[in-house]
Scaffold this motif. Structure first.
Motif, PDB file in Angstrom:
ATOM      1  N   ALA A  93       0.808  -1.238  -0.041  1.00 22.65           N
ATOM      2  CA  ALA A  93      -0.028  -0.136  -0.019  1.00 22.65           C
ATOM      3  C   ALA A  93       0.808   1.204  -0.070  1.00 22.65           C
ATOM      4  O   ALA A  93       0.597   2.355  -0.654  1.00 22.65           O
ATOM      5  CB  ALA A  93      -0.903   0.016   1.088  1.00 22.65           C
ATOM      6  N   SER A  94       2.116   1.290   0.688  1.00 22.80           N
ATOM      7  CA  SER A  94       2.909   2.414   0.821  1.00 22.80           C
ATOM      8  C   SER A  94       3.443   2.760  -0.596  1.00 22.80           C
ATOM      9  O   SER A  94       3.501   4.024  -0.902  1.00 22.80           O
ATOM     10  CB  SER A  94       3.885   2.326   1.738  1.00 22.80           C
ATOM     11  N   PHE A  95       3.739   1.733  -1.404  1.00 24.52           N
ATOM     12  CA  PHE A  95       4.304   1.838  -2.709  1.00 24.52           C
ATOM     13  C   PHE A  95       3.382   2.313  -3.640  1.00 24.52           C
ATOM     14  O   PHE A  95       3.287   3.274  -4.532  1.00 24.52           O
ATOM     15  CB  PHE A  95       5.007   0.425  -3.398  1.00 24.52           C
ATOM     16  N   VAL A  96       1.957   1.867  -3.524  1.00 23.97           N
ATOM     17  CA  VAL A  96       0.875   2.178  -4.241  1.00 23.97           C
ATOM     18  C   VAL A  96       0.672   3.704  -4.183  1.00 23.97           C
ATOM     19  O   VAL A  96       0.357   4.731  -4.846  1.00 23.97           O
ATOM     20  CB  VAL A  96      -0.399   1.473  -4.097  1.00 23.97           C
ATOM     21  N   VAL A 147      -3.547  12.545  -4.234  1.00 21.10           N
ATOM     22  CA  VAL A 147      -2.574  12.909  -3.243  1.00 21.10           C
ATOM     23  C   VAL A 147      -2.963  12.591  -1.866  1.00 21.10           C
ATOM     24  O   VAL A 147      -2.208  11.970  -1.120  1.00 21.10           O
ATOM     25  CB  VAL A 147      -2.075  14.238  -3.356  1.00 21.10           C
ATOM     26  N   VAL A 148      -4.140  12.812  -1.604  1.00 19.76           N
ATOM     27  CA  VAL A 148      -4.804  12.459  -0.180  1.00 19.76           C
ATOM     28  C   VAL A 148      -4.615  10.894  -0.042  1.00 19.76           C
ATOM     29  O   VAL A 148      -4.508  10.769   0.904  1.00 19.76           O
ATOM     30  CB  VAL A 148      -6.188  13.403   0.011  1.00 19.76           C
ATOM     31  N   VAL A 149      -5.432  10.241  -0.954  1.00 15.79           N
ATOM     32  CA  VAL A 149      -5.500   8.948  -0.980  1.00 15.79           C
ATOM     33  C   VAL A 149      -4.289   8.118  -0.633  1.00 15.79           C
ATOM     34  O   VAL A 149      -3.869   7.241   0.004  1.00 15.79           O
ATOM     35  CB  VAL A 149      -6.253   8.390  -1.869  1.00 15.79           C
ATOM     36  N   GLY A 150      -3.208   8.928  -1.416  1.00 16.70           N
ATOM     37  CA  GLY A 150      -1.679   8.270  -1.547  1.00 16.70           C
ATOM     38  C   GLY A 150      -1.158   8.475  -0.448  1.00 16.70           C
ATOM     39  O   GLY A 150      -0.477   7.323   0.455  1.00 16.70           O
ATOM     40  N   GLY A 153       2.637  10.591  -6.810  1.00 14.77           N
ATOM     41  CA  GLY A 153       3.469  11.049  -7.934  1.00 14.77           C
ATOM     42  C   GLY A 153       2.595  11.486  -9.159  1.00 14.77           C
ATOM     43  O   GLY A 153       2.769  12.504  -9.987  1.00 14.77           O
ATOM     44  N   ILE A 154       1.310  10.569  -9.539  1.00 15.62           N
ATOM     45  CA  ILE A 154       0.670  10.936 -10.326  1.00 15.62           C
ATOM     46  C   ILE A 154      -0.029  12.118 -10.249  1.00 15.62           C
ATOM     47  O   ILE A 154      -0.325  12.867 -11.342  1.00 15.62           O
ATOM     48  CB  ILE A 154      -0.464   9.615 -10.403  1.00 15.62           C
ATOM     49  N   GLY A 155      -0.688  12.448  -8.914  1.00 13.07           N
ATOM     50  CA  GLY A 155      -1.329  13.583  -8.655  1.00 13.07           C
ATOM     51  C   GLY A 155      -0.305  14.937  -8.791  1.00 13.07           C
ATOM     52  O   GLY A 155      -0.866  15.810  -9.434  1.00 13.07           O
ATOM     53  N   VAL A 156       1.074  14.722  -8.519  1.00 15.21           N
ATOM     54  CA  VAL A 156       1.798  15.839  -8.902  1.00 15.21           C
ATOM     55  C   VAL A 156       1.777  16.151 -10.135  1.00 15.21           C
ATOM     56  O   VAL A 156       2.118  17.127 -10.670  1.00 15.21           O
ATOM     57  CB  VAL A 156       3.252  15.665  -8.159  1.00 15.21           C
ATOM     58  N   VAL A 157       1.983  15.032 -11.033  1.00 11.67           N
ATOM     59  CA  VAL A 157       2.176  15.124 -12.516  1.00 11.67           C
ATOM     60  C   VAL A 157       1.018  15.910 -13.065  1.00 11.67           C
ATOM     61  O   VAL A 157       1.146  16.668 -13.810  1.00 11.67           O
ATOM     62  CB  VAL A 157       2.370  13.751 -13.265  1.00 11.67           C
TER      63      VAL A 157
END
Length: 507
Positions: free
Chosen positions: A62-65, A94-97, A71-75
Motif C-alpha cells: 500500500a505504501s508503494f501504491v 495525493v490525499v489517498v496516496g 506522484g501521479i497527482g503531482v504530474v
C-alpha cells in the motif's frame, strides 16, 4: 445587500446522492473483509498471526501504491491544465496516496521506538508500542483515518489563514487614503452611486486635506460579456498600493498607464480571460470599439470575475462628458479634524445629500469581519472532521481490545496491575494519535498548497501567499492526540474491569 434565508430546500437529487454515497461507500468498504471472511480457514481464524503477517505485507504494498498515486497527482498538477476537475482529481490522488502510506509509517516508527533505548526502561510503554506494531491490521487503519481527518482540518485551516493574511495585506496596501467618501451603497448599483467630479476637486481644497484620489466604476458590454472598468485618478501614494504581480518595472507601468491607451488587469481577470502584459483587450468606448494594451497585472480580491484599471485621463479621452466619480480617497494631514472635514463636505455636497465618510481602519475591520463570518462554516466542517476521526479511532480501538481480550487477560492473570493495563491501552492510543498528528502536519500543508495554488486559482482566478499558522498546525497535532486518548478511555476502563477467568474462557 442583505438576504434573509428562512426556508430549507431539500432537493431529491442531493438526497439521492447522499444515500448513494453512504450505501455505496459501505458496500465497497465491506468487499475485502467479506472475501477474507469467506476464504479464511477455521484454524487461522482462531489466531491473528496470519492476519497480521498479511497486514504487514499489505502495508508495504500500500505504501508503494500510495507513493505512486502521490506522484501521479503531482504530474497532473504540473500539466498546463485549467480544468477544475483535473485539480480535484490530483487532490484526491495525493490525499489517498498519503493515507495509504500511513500504516507502513506507523509500523516503522513503532518498531524503531520499541528497539530504541527510549522505552526500554518502561514495561508499560514497551508493551504499548509493540502492541501497535503487532496489531497493524487495526492500528494502521485507525492511524490512517485519524491522519486523514486531521490533515483535512490542517489543510483547510492553513488555507483560510493564508487567504485571510493575503486579504489583510491587500487591504492594507490598497487602502492608502485616510478616509473614503462615497454615496450610500443602498442607493443602487456600484456604477450608479456617482458623485460629481467637481466635488472631488472641492474636497481637495478643504483645510487639512493634502490631496485626493478618485475612481469611476463602469460596466461595459462587449462580446465577452459585461466587463468591469475602474478609471482611477491616482497620486503617488495610491499607486504604491497596487500589488503588481509581474516582474515589470513600476516606472514603465505607471508612465504608460498615464500616457498610453493601456489598462492594468486584476489577477482573476487575467486568468479567466488568458491575458497578460503585452496582450490587448478590446473595449467598446463612446466612439466605437478600441484596443487597449495590457501593461500589468495586480492582485485584487474585490471580484472573482476580475476588472480592468484605467487612468482617468485615458478614460476621459474615450468616454468624454462623463464627469462622475464613485469614490473619493482623502489623504489627510496630521492636524485634520474629522468633524470639521465632515462639516466641510456637507457644505459642499448640500445639506440634503447623504454620503458616507469612512476611515481606512473601519473599512479594514469591517472587511475582515465579513471574511471571518464567511468562513465560519469551515470551523463547523473542521469540528465534524474531528468527530469523524474520533468515531473511526474509537471503533478501531474497540475492535482491537475485543480481539486482544485473551492476551490482556493473561497479562492480568500473571500480575499486571489494573493501572498498568490502563497505561498499555492509553499508551497505544497516544502513540497512534501522535503518529497521525505529526504526519498530518506535512500532509495538511501539502493539501493547503493544492487548495491555494490549484483549486482556488482555477475556481476564482486569484492566488494567495501561503501562511503557516502554527496555532493551526499544533492544534491539529493536539486534536489527534486528544481524540485518540478520548477514544481509548472506554476500552481501557472495560479491560480494567474484566475478570481474568472471563478473559481466558475459550467457549
Amino acid at each position: 445587500f442583505a438576504l434573509a434565508v428562512g426556508d430549507v430546500a431539500l432537493e431529491s437529487r442531493v438526497m439521492f446522492k447522499a444515500g448513494l454515497l453512504g450505501m455505496g461507500g459501505s458496500l465497497v468498504a465491506a468487499v475485502v473483509p467479506a472475501r477474507e471472511a469467506g476464504r479464511v480457514q477455521p484454524r487461522l481464524a482462531l489466531s491473528r498471526s496470519d492476519l497480521e503477517l498479511r497486514a504487514g505485507a499489505g502495508a508495504r504494498v500500500a505504501s508503494f501504491v500510495g507513493l505512486a498515486l502521490v506522484g501521479i497527482g503531482v504530474v497532473i498538477v504540473l500539466l498546463p491544465l485549467r480544468s477544475l476537475l483535473a485539480g480535484f482529481t490530483a487532490l484526491f490522488l495525493v490525499v489517498v496516496g498519503f493515507a495509504l502510506t500511513t500504516p507502513a509509517l506507523t509500523r516503522v516508527l513503532a518498531v524503531a521506538l520499541a528497539r530504541s533505548g527510549i522505552v526500554s526502561g518502561s514495561l508499560v510503554t514497551r508493551l504499548a508500542v509493540q502492541g501497535v506494531a503487532a496489531a497493524l491490521s487495526r492500528t494502521g487503519v485507525a492511524a490512517a483515518a485519524l491522519m486523514l481527518a486531521v490533515a483535512t482540518t490542517v489543510g483547510i485551516g492553513v488555507m483560510v489563514a493564508s487567504f485571510r493574511t493575503s486579504v489583510d495585506s491587500w487591504l492594507g496596501g490598497f487602502l492608502r487614503a485616510d478616509y473614503y467618501l462615497s454615496l450610500p451603497s443602498s442607493a443602487g448599483t456600484e456604477a450608479g452611486t456617482a458623485m460629481d467630479l467637481e466635488l472631488a476637486e472641492a474636497v481637495a481644497a478643504l483645510p487639512g486635506v493634502r490631496h485626493v484620489s478618485h475612481v469611476r466604476h463602469v460596466d461595459l458590454v462587449s462580446s465577452a460579456g459585461v466587463q468591469q472598468l475602474k478609471a482611477f485618478q491616482l497620486n503617488a501614494e495610491a499607486k504604491s498600493g497596487f500589488q503588481l504581480l509581474k516582474q515589470i518595472q513600476k516606472e514603465f507601468i505607471w508612465s504608460n498607464f498615464e500616457e498610453r491607451d493601456s489598462v492594468l488587469v486584476t489577477e482573476s481577470y487575467g486568468f479567466h480571460n488568458r491575458v497578460g502584459p503585452g496582450d490587448s483587450v478590446h473595449l467598446r468606448t463612446a466612439t466605437g470599439e478600441r484596443a487597449f494594451s495590457v501593461i500589468g497585472v495586480y492582485r485584487d480580491y474585490g471580484s472573482d470575475l476580475g476588472s480592468l484599471a484605467m487612468s482617468r485621463n485615458t478614460y476621459s479621452r474615450h468616454w468624454p462628458g462623463d464627469d462622475a466619480v464613485n469614490g473619493i480617497g482623502i489623504y489627510a494631514s496630521a492636524a485634520l479634524d474629522i468633524e470639521q472635514l465632515r462639516s466641510g463636505i456637507e457644505a459642499l455636497a448640500g445639506a440634503g445629500d447623504s454620503f458616507e465618510l469612512v476611515a481606512n481602519r473601519q473599512i479594514r475591520e469591517a472587511s475582515l469581519a465579513v471574511f471571518d463570518r464567511t468562513f465560519t462554516i469551515t470551523e463547523v466542517l473542521r469540528l465534524l472532521a474531528a468527530i469523524i476521526a474520533f468515531i473511526g479511532v474509537f471503533s478501531a480501538l474497540m475492535a482491537i481490545q475485543l480481539e486482544r481480550t485473551r492476551e490482556l487477560g493473561v497479562l492480568k492473570a500473571v500480575g499486571v496491575t489494573p493501572g498498568q493495563l490502563r497505561g498499555i491501552v492509553l499508551g497505544e492510543t497516544a502513540f497512534v494519535g501522535t503518529v497521525a498528528g505529526l504526519y498530518a502536519i506535512p500532509v495538511g500543508t501539502v493539501l493547503a498548497l493544492l487548495l491555494i495554488q490549484v483549486i482556488n486559482r482555477r475556481s476564482f482566478g486569484w492566488g494567495m501567499d501561503l501562511a503557516l499558522d502554527w496555532s493551526v498546525l499544533l492544534g491539529g497535532l493536539l486534536m489527534a492526540v486528544v481524540a485518540a486518548l478520548l477514544a481509548g478511555i472506554y476500552p481501557a476502563a472495560r479491560i480494567v474491569r474484566l475478570h481474568p477467568a472471563e478473559a481466558l474462557r475459550t467457549e
